[in-house]
Scaffold this active site. Sequence first.
Site, mmCIF file in Angstrom:
data_model
loop_
_atom_site.group_PDB
_atom_site.id
_atom_site.type_symbol
_atom_site.label_atom_id
_atom_site.label_comp_id
_atom_site.label_asym_id
_atom_site.label_seq_id
_atom_site.Cartn_x
_atom_site.Cartn_y
_atom_site.Cartn_z
ATOM 1 N N GLU A 7 0.799 -1.232 0.000
ATOM 2 C CA GLU A 7 0.000 0.000 0.000
ATOM 3 C C GLU A 7 0.828 1.277 0.000
ATOM 4 O O GLU A 7 0.511 2.229 -0.704
ATOM 5 C CB GLU A 7 -0.932 0.061 1.233
ATOM 6 N N ASP A 80 -2.077 -5.349 3.073
ATOM 7 C CA ASP A 80 -2.276 -5.682 4.488
ATOM 8 C C ASP A 80 -3.123 -6.945 4.682
ATOM 9 O O ASP A 80 -3.992 -7.259 3.860
ATOM 10 C CB ASP A 80 -2.957 -4.513 5.209
ATOM 11 N N ASP A 82 -5.812 -7.955 6.070
ATOM 12 C CA ASP A 82 -7.181 -7.828 6.580
ATOM 13 C C ASP A 82 -8.122 -7.634 5.399
ATOM 14 O O ASP A 82 -7.699 -7.681 4.235
ATOM 15 C CB ASP A 82 -7.295 -6.668 7.579
ATOM 16 N N GLU A 84 -9.643 -5.017 4.250
ATOM 17 C CA GLU A 84 -9.337 -3.849 3.420
ATOM 18 C C GLU A 84 -8.136 -4.130 2.524
ATOM 19 O O GLU A 84 -8.104 -3.746 1.349
ATOM 20 C CB GLU A 84 -9.061 -2.640 4.318
ATOM 21 N N TYR A 296 0.927 -6.293 12.896
ATOM 22 C CA TYR A 296 -0.160 -5.532 12.268
ATOM 23 C C TYR A 296 -1.090 -4.946 13.324
ATOM 24 O O TYR A 296 -1.470 -5.619 14.288
ATOM 25 C CB TYR A 296 -0.945 -6.424 11.318
ATOM 26 N N ARG A 298 -4.234 -3.429 13.040
ATOM 27 C CA ARG A 298 -5.707 -3.444 12.950
ATOM 28 C C ARG A 298 -6.172 -4.870 13.208
ATOM 29 O O ARG A 298 -6.223 -5.696 12.302
ATOM 30 C CB ARG A 298 -6.179 -2.938 11.586
ATOM 31 N N HIS A 343 -6.328 -12.167 13.565
ATOM 32 C CA HIS A 343 -4.896 -11.895 13.593
ATOM 33 C C HIS A 343 -4.383 -11.978 15.016
ATOM 34 O O HIS A 343 -5.135 -12.071 15.980
ATOM 35 C CB HIS A 343 -4.603 -10.501 13.033
#
Length: 863
Positions: A7, A80, A82, A84, A296, A298, A343
């Site tokens: 990203e 990432d 997740d 998103e 990570y 989130r 996670h």
Amino acid sequence: MPVVVVESPAKAKTINKYLGSDYTVLASYGHVRDLPPKDGSVDTENDFDMKWEVGYDSRKHVKAIADALKEDNNLILATDPDREGEAISWHLEEALRKRRVIKKDTPVSRVVFNAITKSAVTEAMKNPRQVDQPLVDAYLARRALDYLVGFNLSPVLWRKLPGAKSAGRVQSVCLRLIVEREMEIEAFNPREYWTVKALLGTPRGQEFEARLTILGGDKLDKFGIETSTAAELAVQAIQSRDLSVAKVEAKPASRNPSAPFMTSTLQQEASRKFGMGARQTMSTAQRLYEAGYITYMRTDGIDMAPEAVTAARDAITDRYGAEYVPASPRIYKNKAKNAQEAHECIRPTEMTRSVDELKVTDADQRKLYDLIWKRTLACQMEGARLERTTVDIASDDGQIGLRATGQVMLFDGFMRVYEEGRDDAVVDDDDKRLPQIMQGEPADKRTVAPEQHFTQPPPRYTEATLVKRMEELGIGRPSTYASVITTIQDREYVRKDKNRLFPEDKGRIVTIFLLNFFRQYVGYEFTANLEEELDDVSAGNRDYKTVLSRFWKDFSAAISDTSELRIAAVLDILDDALAPQLYPPREDGSDPRVCPKCGAGQLHLKTSRTGGFVGCGNYPECTYTRPIAGEGADGDERVLGEDAGDEIWLKAGRFGPYVQRGEPTPENKKPPRASLPRGWNKEDMDLDKALTLLSLPRELGEHPEGGMITTNFGRFGPYIMHKLPDAEKPTYANLKDPNDVFEVGMNRAVELLAEKRANPGRGRSAAAKPLKELGEHPDGGGPVNVLDGRYGPYVKWEKVNATIPKDIDAANVTMEQAVEWIAEKAAKKPTRKKAAPKKAATKKAPAKKTAAKKAPAKKPAAK
């Protein structure tokens, strides 16, 4: 070289360091596609077909990736780990397929890693997979729902409630929490109660404090002493009796560490300990993650990888000794509703690395890393062992009883490293240390004092406690907490003052409107159940279009019904719903809805572009208005005094408080008025200050070259104005201090005007001098500077201006932060379509039937 896409450029830089020259690592700069903000982007008539558009600034990033794939036909998506991140990978793959960059033989793989370390990245590269379609479907469902709610509900608000800006699926529920808490506070009736404490002495001369627990032989509850008279009688009862120690009891106790951090608890603790907002916390954690220092950030999981647990236990042994390590590792289970635990927890990537060993200079990053490191070690440490002591003191006749409590730390355990903060300070007598006290010995009375108390309303939310409540209710997800809380503040529905969240009038009206006309869609249980359905989609157990179809059927009907309502009918309903807050009882017992100014009109809720207010029904004959909340029943207008037969008023308007000479009349519809300058407090206004403002513009005198010099306040602040006799336009020179309007002298004014004429700059002013120069942009080149703008400080790079969040000091901004904000702002810019060139006007020739022209013969290829 295979092309790896992540990203952000910071993440790309770190990963490139681990993978080396065998790979090309590029950044997508977040999402490359989104739904265009126009009707039909989600086609509800065509199975919820979604029309995506590559952002204007994302095109160059997609092109860079496409160009790199021409060199090596191998794409690795490493966004990432997740939902998103999965969506970004899916969008990028789809965008590249549309450009026909990805061909049938192009290998496309997806890799994920929970930490940006060499071992995690290289291991992920050995275990590629395909894009997880159920995760993408969950993203599509959420994006479609957010679009359908925002795009259909927001226009209803604009039409029915002028001043309302938007509504959102999670945003509106979050706002409801804040508004309902404020209404609880307003409706709260404090109850008085008293306690009595005595300072007692031991035979060895030491002192300790005890509180009254038994009076007249009966055990006291919280409201056992309700008045000052009863409290004085209790004091006399204690003073008139001899006291002795009836019982001393010591019991062992223990305290265990808190679980390691997940997103919500990290935001809460950073708020408690450092006053950091949710957005600031996540931005700081993002930079630590991209640098490879933490896992990570989130996540709603509190599980820790077995190798990390082992590393933590080894680090504890090395630093603090084997006695601080429990016999077996601690295992934590999440109690939050709807927790997915997809996670790991948020932890350091290297347990042995303290903040002192970190190559980071940014203060926020250092504080947050230290917090994460200490919490992670503490969660695997032995519990603290305490001894809690309770001492009961009584009179000989048993009519009076007092109690003292305290504790002794026997072994500090995890508390040597870390102790969790508290949202609201609580006085705990158990934390006190007691002197040596023996059963049967006398207790000497030193002082006996009563203390008055009142029950307190529930506290207003902080960002931390709001996140905690949203998590408990199952509203939102780790990736949304910060953005939702930021949005309701940016929309001016909520303001943050001394770290507490207060609803603004427009936020209150929007909430009451939604509760009356869209109650189901701002319901806590409904929103949480919808989140559960979306989690089922993530797990592949539910079809996302079925979820959308069921939601849209009822929601579209509610939109249709509300669209037919007239604004007057909506205001009547809101007026009734808000009546207890709008019209509190008056001390004299008069009708709280009668206008206090004219004494005849009825007060009623009204709306304007800046929000709601209460106004007199006799308008325009009576111009009385006041805000919805904060000024009480008597309103916000007041007469400061009289001058030359005119009443001088202090009033509140659309753009803030102002002073006015007299009231509007048919002959003088717009009486003289002047806004209060920045820094002037309406509570401090008096007649002299008001007359000073109303006397503006102030004439300083004739300029040496002719023409009057004046000072005044304008749209952009205080200024000096002068027009030369032969000039077309006047010259304006800004003043820094509002008081200069009244104090600046002729010499200084002439000097400022000369400087302005010598360097007029472009537009309104010359180029601003940077507050801070950050250096060259690490990726695109060119200077990155911090500037001060009309709406606050911002960072500037080329043509991109990115606002600095309110909770961050401009002086402390780093290049890493600036690059991130610039990338976010660039990604949000709307797509710009080039206007088609205008055709020259030509006369239409009469239509003729002509034979179709033959295609020209192809020229032979040059030999």
